[in-house]
Design a protein around this motif. Sequence first.
Motif, PDB file in Angstrom:
ATOM      1  N   GLN A 223     -29.974 -10.499  24.990  1.00 48.07           N
ATOM      2  CA  GLN A 223     -29.254 -10.601  23.713  1.00 48.07           C
ATOM      3  C   GLN A 223     -29.659 -11.871  22.960  1.00 48.07           C
ATOM      4  O   GLN A 223     -28.859 -12.766  22.727  1.00 48.07           O
ATOM      5  N   VAL A 224     -30.926 -11.901  22.587  1.00 45.68           N
ATOM      6  CA  VAL A 224     -31.477 -13.099  21.930  1.00 45.68           C
ATOM      7  C   VAL A 224     -32.130 -12.768  20.591  1.00 45.68           C
ATOM      8  O   VAL A 224     -32.850 -13.587  20.027  1.00 45.68           O
ATOM      9  N   PHE A 225     -31.861 -11.564  20.093  1.00 42.06           N
ATOM     10  CA  PHE A 225     -32.495 -11.138  18.850  1.00 42.06           C
ATOM     11  C   PHE A 225     -31.513 -11.072  17.680  1.00 42.06           C
ATOM     12  O   PHE A 225     -31.861 -10.589  16.607  1.00 42.06           O
ATOM     13  N   ASP A 226     -30.291 -11.573  17.903  1.00 48.35           N
ATOM     14  CA  ASP A 226     -29.269 -11.515  16.854  1.00 48.35           C
ATOM     15  C   ASP A 226     -28.949 -12.894  16.287  1.00 48.35           C
ATOM     16  O   ASP A 226     -27.940 -13.075  15.610  1.00 48.35           O
ATOM     17  N   PHE A 227     -29.804 -13.872  16.565  1.00 43.07           N
ATOM     18  CA  PHE A 227     -29.606 -15.206  15.981  1.00 43.07           C
ATOM     19  C   PHE A 227     -30.957 -15.896  15.883  1.00 43.07           C
ATOM     20  O   PHE A 227     -31.957 -15.441  16.450  1.00 43.07           O
ATOM     21  N   GLU A 228     -30.981 -16.983  15.153  1.00 46.49           N
ATOM     22  CA  GLU A 228     -32.233 -17.717  14.960  1.00 46.49           C
ATOM     23  C   GLU A 228     -31.952 -19.209  15.033  1.00 46.49           C
ATOM     24  O   GLU A 228     -30.981 -19.703  14.457  1.00 46.49           O
ATOM     25  N   LEU A 229     -32.804 -19.914  15.752  1.00 45.55           N
ATOM     26  CA  LEU A 229     -32.695 -21.371  15.819  1.00 45.55           C
ATOM     27  C   LEU A 229     -33.215 -21.964  14.516  1.00 45.55           C
ATOM     28  O   LEU A 229     -34.208 -21.484  13.956  1.00 45.55           O
ATOM     29  N   SER A 230     -32.550 -22.994  14.037  1.00 44.75           N
ATOM     30  CA  SER A 230     -32.981 -23.641  12.804  1.00 44.75           C
ATOM     31  C   SER A 230     -34.197 -24.518  13.072  1.00 44.75           C
ATOM     32  O   SER A 230     -34.551 -24.808  14.226  1.00 44.75           O
ATOM     33  N   GLU A 231     -34.824 -24.959  12.002  1.00 38.45           N
ATOM     34  CA  GLU A 231     -35.972 -25.876  12.131  1.00 38.45           C
ATOM     35  C   GLU A 231     -35.542 -27.156  12.843  1.00 38.45           C
ATOM     36  O   GLU A 231     -36.270 -27.706  13.669  1.00 38.45           O
TER      37      GLU A 231
ATOM     38  N   ALA B  40     -26.426 -24.683  21.968  1.00 36.08           N
ATOM     39  CA  ALA B  40     -25.809 -23.455  22.481  1.00 36.08           C
ATOM     40  C   ALA B  40     -24.399 -23.270  21.912  1.00 36.08           C
ATOM     41  O   ALA B  40     -24.014 -22.169  21.503  1.00 36.08           O
ATOM     42  N   GLN B  41     -23.642 -24.350  21.871  1.00 38.66           N
ATOM     43  CA  GLN B  41     -22.283 -24.273  21.336  1.00 38.66           C
ATOM     44  C   GLN B  41     -22.294 -23.928  19.851  1.00 38.66           C
ATOM     45  O   GLN B  41     -21.467 -23.142  19.367  1.00 38.66           O
ATOM     46  N   LYS B  42     -23.258 -24.484  19.131  1.00 42.05           N
ATOM     47  CA  LYS B  42     -23.352 -24.224  17.699  1.00 42.05           C
ATOM     48  C   LYS B  42     -23.592 -22.732  17.420  1.00 42.05           C
ATOM     49  O   LYS B  42     -23.016 -22.154  16.482  1.00 42.05           O
ATOM     50  N   HIS B  43     -24.420 -22.117  18.238  1.00 45.10           N
ATOM     51  CA  HIS B  43     -24.765 -20.703  18.024  1.00 45.10           C
ATOM     52  C   HIS B  43     -23.880 -19.755  18.836  1.00 45.10           C
ATOM     53  O   HIS B  43     -24.060 -18.539  18.749  1.00 45.10           O
ATOM     54  N   ARG B  44     -22.958 -20.338  19.620  1.00 42.58           N
ATOM     55  CA  ARG B  44     -22.096 -19.547  20.491  1.00 42.58           C
ATOM     56  C   ARG B  44     -22.925 -18.675  21.432  1.00 42.58           C
ATOM     57  O   ARG B  44     -22.692 -17.477  21.610  1.00 42.58           O
ATOM     58  N   LYS B  45     -23.911 -19.304  21.999  1.00 42.70           N
ATOM     59  CA  LYS B  45     -24.812 -18.659  22.941  1.00 42.70           C
ATOM     60  C   LYS B  45     -24.882 -19.494  24.216  1.00 42.70           C
ATOM     61  O   LYS B  45     -24.451 -20.655  24.248  1.00 42.70           O
ATOM     62  N   SER B  46     -25.438 -18.908  25.285  1.00 45.72           N
ATOM     63  CA  SER B  46     -25.613 -19.660  26.527  1.00 45.72           C
ATOM     64  C   SER B  46     -26.857 -20.529  26.435  1.00 45.72           C
ATOM     65  O   SER B  46     -27.736 -20.317  25.582  1.00 45.72           O
ATOM     66  N   ALA B  47     -26.933 -21.513  27.324  1.00 48.27           N
ATOM     67  CA  ALA B  47     -28.124 -22.363  27.373  1.00 48.27           C
ATOM     68  C   ALA B  47     -29.364 -21.522  27.652  1.00 48.27           C
ATOM     69  O   ALA B  47     -30.434 -21.761  27.083  1.00 48.27           O
ATOM     70  N   ALA B  48     -29.226 -20.527  28.530  1.00 47.31           N
ATOM     71  CA  ALA B  48     -30.357 -19.657  28.850  1.00 47.31           C
ATOM     72  C   ALA B  48     -30.839 -18.914  27.611  1.00 47.31           C
ATOM     73  O   ALA B  48     -32.048 -18.794  27.373  1.00 47.31           O
ATOM     74  N   GLN B  49     -29.921 -18.428  26.807  1.00 45.87           N
ATOM     75  CA  GLN B  49     -30.309 -17.713  25.590  1.00 45.87           C
ATOM     76  C   GLN B  49     -31.033 -18.635  24.615  1.00 45.87           C
ATOM     77  O   GLN B  49     -31.977 -18.210  23.948  1.00 45.87           O
ATOM     78  N   ILE B  50     -30.602 -19.870  24.532  1.00 45.73           N
ATOM     79  CA  ILE B  50     -31.281 -20.840  23.671  1.00 45.73           C
ATOM     80  C   ILE B  50     -32.706 -21.062  24.154  1.00 45.73           C
ATOM     81  O   ILE B  50     -33.667 -21.099  23.361  1.00 45.73           O
ATOM     82  N   LEU B  51     -32.890 -21.203  25.466  1.00 44.66           N
ATOM     83  CA  LEU B  51     -34.212 -21.479  26.016  1.00 44.66           C
ATOM     84  C   LEU B  51     -35.152 -20.289  25.859  1.00 44.66           C
ATOM     85  O   LEU B  51     -36.362 -20.467  25.665  1.00 44.66           O
TER      86      LEU B  51
END
Length: 329
Positions: free
Chosen positions: A288-296, A251-262
Amino acid sequence: MEEIPVLGLGTWKAAPGEVTEAVKVAIDVGYRHLDCAYVYHNENEVGVGIQSKIKEGAVRRENLFIVSKILGQQAGVHSQLPRAPWPCVCASSLPLQLWCTCHKKSLVKAACTRSLKTLKLDYLDLYLMHWPMGFKSGEADLPVDHNGMIIPSDTDFLNTWEAMENLVAAGLVRAIGVSNFNHQQLERLLNKPNLRFKPVTNQIECHPYLTQKNLISFCQSRNVSVTAYLPFGGSSGGMHLMEDPTIQTIAQKHRKSAAQILIRFQIQRNVRVIPKSVNPKRILENFQVFDFELSEEDMTDLLGLDRNLRLSTFPITENHKDYPFRAEF
């Protein structure tokens, strides 16, 4: 049928006094998928929120995807099902769920029309069989014996499915699906002779502590989508999923909340997700979860958190012949 929106607004455990405003906010934010059920005892308020937005021209009914499940009437079922400890999100689809005391073919249509009336709608986009288990019909949502265990009905979910197929044929629902089915039960349904309408989704508990890798793979291999409930999980060994160091780091890496990561975790697995919240700020944030992507690497780390931690175990039904969690997946 149109495809199920990937993100929906869950309404489970949303208090009637709060859920109307939550639905309005969600529609304004952009949610088009709403998940509800009769047993949540707030369908009337959900319907008020939907109709309010339709009347003011903010959205058209055909742009909403509404899901429901057939459910019973008493609050006792609430104590048997886990409460998501963190806010969840859902779009404006309207699925509904059929409750276990209504599995008799003669009861299915009445349960559906009751929900339609409460929601003030002419049709549902998706209607789900909440569990593969039929209970004794009657006033109690959870009919139990002297040992506190559920009293099963003599129904078979294949026969219940036939009654649900009739709802599609009658135009009351656009599509039908299941919830909490294991792979053996889903396979049995898909192999049913004279199957008229296949299940479009299997709604299951899913989060990094219960990744459901095998069941998701099975469903998707059979062209059955998966919808994740309880996406924010719960606690294991004193550690809450939302506070897990791995999730916090991502979450910190993407500057997002834990909920957004999940939420994003499920989306990248091609899984629909229905978190719940009545907090306007959270409802917006969870969308607001469509403006980033989790890496492999992120995905691998999240999948590596699996502890087979199931929160929704429904223990008073373990005596039922169709209890779904005896199977490996």
